[in-house]
Structure formats: structure tokens, C-alpha cells
Design an enzyme around this catalytic site. Sequence first.
Site, PDB file in Angstrom:
ATOM      1  N   CYS A 122       0.842  -1.206   0.000  1.00 57.83           N
ATOM      2  CA  CYS A 122       0.000   0.000   0.000  1.00 57.83           C
ATOM      3  C   CYS A 122       0.875   1.253   0.000  1.00 57.83           C
ATOM      4  O   CYS A 122       0.947   1.980   0.990  1.00 57.83           O
ATOM      5  CB  CYS A 122      -0.942   0.004   1.187  1.00 57.83           C
ATOM      6  SG  CYS A 122      -2.252   1.252   1.033  1.00 57.83           S
ATOM      7  N   CYS A 178      -4.670   2.066  -6.138  1.00 53.31           N
ATOM      8  CA  CYS A 178      -4.328   2.710  -4.875  1.00 53.31           C
ATOM      9  C   CYS A 178      -5.439   3.688  -4.505  1.00 53.31           C
ATOM     10  O   CYS A 178      -5.535   4.758  -5.112  1.00 53.31           O
ATOM     11  CB  CYS A 178      -3.006   3.458  -4.993  1.00 53.31           C
ATOM     12  SG  CYS A 178      -1.581   2.407  -5.304  1.00 53.31           S
TER      13      CYS A 178
END
Length: 401
Positions: A164, A344
Site C-alpha cells: 500500500c 491505490c
Amino acid sequence: MSTTSNHHHVLIIGGGTAGITVAARLRRKGVSGITILDPSDTHWYQPLWTLAGGGQATVELSRRSERSVIPPGVEWIRDAATAVDPDARTITTASGTELRYEHLVLAPGLQLDWAAVPGLAESVGRDGVSSNYSPEYAPKTWDFIRNLRSGTAVFTHPAGPIKCGGAPQKIAYLAADYWRREGRLNDIRIVLALAEPTMFKVETYARELEKVAARYGIETRLQTELLSLDPERRELTLADHITGGKETISYDLLHATPPQSAPDWVKTSSLADPASPHGYVEVDRHALVHPRYPNIHALGDVANLPTSKTGAAVRKQAPVVVRNLIAGMAGHSPTGGYDGYTSCPLVTARDKMLLAEFDYDLALAPSIPFINLKKERRDMWYLKRYGLPALYWHGMLRGRA
């Protein structure tokens, strides 16, 4: 939960997002003899930890028991891998058991290297230092944010691939927006230190994030990372990789993203990619098969792929692994191909999100038609908070999405 046999048709290392998703999809294709090796009795939906650190969710919402997500018909061995011998087709576990396999799927995730930054391991979770990369510390992040009235807040992003990759920025924006709403923003200096050369690897999104940072008055330092911290003096040192210089900053709040790497047993194995200084597994970037061992597949955080390590990437990788694994069982060459898609969800405010979707070529790869995903959107925040968790628990982990 212990196995009754040491021989396994399909052995999956890791019961996280990637491992469970592959197992569920294999079962839906009628494959039997599947075993998952994982020591944890808890399964986490990690994307919620950013919102927990920002005071918009609780860590408990991200927790399920591991048993509850194991697909029916799949065996679970509650143990940890400690070594792999791909020539002998064996995995050694922490309990000393040797497991034999016909086909191996590597999905153990990565490890957080807290000790790689002097002073971080002993500081995290107290005295203003926290990290959303752990469910233990994410609630602490919110405590430190909401109790800060003035001073200096630093948010860091280390060098090297991390899971992430947008998370170090997201918490900075959530904190800044909270302080703005509370009337404290002008009293708080915010420094965002990113080891990357740009705010984001895709230019379209980088430009938007530059605007977001400017909106909050954030001091952005590119190609800069956390070198060390002195918890007693509440000082940290940043290393500027452009000039080679160092800067010491007194902090009141520090959100530190730890350096990350493949699990030690992976990085010391013959499966690690020689091109990866962090020990991630070598795989063909389209077929997700190891180049020297066609019976070994890897996906998720542990795979050395030139794309972001996200759950969205796993969602696209898992069907490819399953298709190619089944082809390999039949003696055929891989037929599936992964194009590097990843997503994302970049939370930029307490009610806005920028959904970044792209592939290996950094070309935009939007999955939602008819709306402009190049800008911050309020509806995308609701997708992040409510839609994606539902998709995860009821779609991905059941092999349906």
C-alpha cells in the site's frame, strides 16, 4: 488443525488475502487436495488500518478469525514456513515438520523491518510515534493526531517496495484535514518525507497529490527518508538522497512507515529474485510462475513485480495463478497473463478519495466507467470505507470477485 499427511497436492504458503483468494478460486474450479500453511488465527483486512489511524474506522472492523475465511474443503495447517527446498519440493515448518508438495503457491506476504531504522522499534506506539502498518499501533496514531494542538508532525515513506504505497501519504492528509477542521492547522508544521522521486509514479495522480499537499501547507521532501530517531530528545534525522545531506527535526508526532522486505526464509532461498535487494520472489511478471520451477507460483506482496503491492493487484493476480496452475496440472504451458493492474485508493481528506488505477506501463486503467477518476471524489471515499470491505469479505475471499 494439524495435517494427517505430509504430502500435499497444492500447498499454499500464507492465509492472507492472496492465499485465501487463490484457495477459494481453486475450489470453485473443482480442485481438491489444497492445503494452506499459516500460523495466525486472525485474518486482517489491512486497508482499513489507514482509516483507523485517521479516526474513521475501528481496527476491530478489519478482523475476522482465520478459520472463518478458510474455504470449505481446504485443509489448514497452523504453522509457519521456515525454509523451502524447491528441488526436493519440500517446505520445513517452525515445528520441524517437513511438508512435501506437487504444486506450491507462495503468498506469505512481507515482513516489517522495524529494526532497520535505529530508534524506531523501541519508540513505535508511544510518545507520539506510531504507524498504521500494524493493528496494534493504528489506534495510537489517531490518539496522537487528535491530541496534537501545535508543533511538528512528520510522516515518512521508506525506500524500496512496500505494501500500500499510498498509505504514508493518506494518513498525512487525513491528519491535516482533521487539524484544519479543528482550527489547528496553522499551528502545526507538517513534513512529508518520501523516498520516491515523485509524489506518485503516475504523473496524472502525482499532479493531483501535489495540489492536495499544497492545500494543507505540507512540506514535501522527495527522495528523502527517515534515517534514525532519538526518542529521548524527540528528534529524528532525515537523509536527503539528492544532496547526500542530513537534517535533524524535533517532532511532536511521527507516523513512520517501516522498511519492508520478503520474509527471511524467502530472501535466503533460491527462489528469491537476484535483482531484488529485498528478497522478493522471482516470477514471470505476466504468468506469475517461477522461471526455474514451473510448479511454483507467487503473487501478492512477496512477488517481485514492478507494480504496487495492493489488494487490488491480488484480485487480478489470483485468477491468473489459478488458470496457470490448473494448466500446469494438465501438463500445459501457462495461458493466463497479468498486465500489472493495481489500484491505490488515495484518501485525500476526511470525505474525499482519489482512486488511482494503472498497469505495468503506468497507463490509466479505470474500472468504473462514465465518471472522472482523475480527481478527488466524495463518492470514492464511500467506496473506500464501505464498498471495498464488502467486496473483500464477500467477493474476493470467496473466489467470486
